[in-house]
Design an enzyme around this catalytic site. Structure first.
Site, PDB file in Angstrom:
ATOM      1  N   ASP A  35       0.783  -1.245   0.000  1.00  0.00           N
ATOM      2  CA  ASP A  35       0.000   0.000   0.000  1.00  0.00           C
ATOM      3  C   ASP A  35       0.814   1.293   0.000  1.00  0.00           C
ATOM      4  OD1 ASP A  35      -2.071  -1.777   0.150  1.00  0.00           O
ATOM      5  OD2 ASP A  35      -2.734  -1.208   2.151  1.00  0.00           O
ATOM      6  N   LYS A 147      -6.336  -4.946  -3.461  1.00  0.00           N
ATOM      7  CA  LYS A 147      -6.966  -5.559  -2.289  1.00  0.00           C
ATOM      8  C   LYS A 147      -8.017  -4.603  -1.739  1.00  0.00           C
ATOM      9  CE  LYS A 147      -3.549  -4.149   1.245  1.00  0.00           C
ATOM     10  NZ  LYS A 147      -4.451  -3.510   2.210  1.00  0.00           N
ATOM     11  N   CYS A 180      -2.349  -2.660   7.765  1.00  0.00           N
ATOM     12  CA  CYS A 180      -2.276  -3.501   6.563  1.00  0.00           C
ATOM     13  C   CYS A 180      -1.022  -4.364   6.528  1.00  0.00           C
ATOM     14  CB  CYS A 180      -2.376  -2.640   5.315  1.00  0.00           C
ATOM     15  SG  CYS A 180      -4.032  -1.922   5.092  1.00  0.00           S
TER      16      CYS A 180
END
Length: 237
Positions: A35, A147, A180
């Site tokens: 991310d 995702k 995450c």
């Protein structure tokens, strides 16, 4: 301690880590970048627009770039994860689910001006907002996966991609440390991968204590923790 160079696939790179040295098989390893996208780590992204201090995420970019360069020289594949939703937000979860509630509260889907002159939408696929930060931009041959939940393994092709590549050892970078990245590391360990988290290649906007807590949990229960310099030394520079 004997350290193999990065040039020969199949050799072991011994990385000084916590709780102890870990052997990384360069022929069965991949870098996972979690991310590191504009909405989280770039000026003008969603976090920045919300007034969140992104300096800890920005600080992770340079060491991560060095790791990516060394990994590519070693022939180690790079896998990127991007947290992003369909334009209609239908994959955010049912009304009232925790994922839907927290992301709605965070303004996911809101239209915002993007620094590149386009009209952005927070965490929406196909916009500037979910592109990987330019300093870490994917290169040809890299894998990029979307995702919709904190873990990179939830309802994605990550596990299949790693198994197709013959990967066992994961060199984990990205953000944020306690959300995450930690979720992805936990799920990696449950699937019998060997995660090595590079502590200076991640950051936590919710506070340093959460960053450090995750690193302690990883080294005790889920994998290993090292600094990027430890990995680079093991890769021969």
């Amino acid at each position: 301690m004997h350290q193999e160079t990065a040039s020969a696939a199949g050799r072991l790179a011994v990385v000084e880590a916590r709780p102890g040295p870990v052997e990384v098989d360069l022929a069965a390893a991949a870098v996972v970048v979690v991310d590191m996208q504009n909405d989280f780590a770039a000026k003008g992204g969603g976090n920045d627009l919300a007034g969140i201090d992104i300096s800890v995420l920005r600080a992770a970019i340079a060491p991560t770039a060095r790791v990516l360069a060394a990994a590519r020289r070693a022939g180690v594949p790079v896998v990127y994860l991007r947290h992003e939703y369909l334009p209609d937000l239908s994959d955010m979860g049912p009304l009232g689910s925790k994922n839907q509630l927290i992301h709605t509260a965070a303004g996911v889907g809101r239209r915002v001006p993007a620094p590149d002159g386009s009209v952005g939408r927070i965490l929406v696929r196909g916009t500037w907002n979910t592109e990987i930060v330019p300093e870490l931009a994917p290169e040809p041959g890299d894998t990029v996966l979307s995702k919709t939940r904190f873990s990179g393994f939830h309802a994605t092709g990550l596990d299949a991609a790693l198994r197709r590549l013959g990967v066992r050892d994961l060199l984990v970078t990205g953000c944020t440390t306690s959300v995450c990245l930690e979720s992805t590391v936990r799920d990696a360990m449950f699937r019998d991968y060997r995660p090595l988290v590079l502590a200076d290649c991640t950051g936590e906007i919710q506070g340093e204590e959460h960053h450090e807590s995750t690193l302690v949990l990883v080294e005790r229960l889920f994998g290993w923790v090292a600094r990027s310099a430890d990995l680079l030394r093991a890769l021969g520079g």
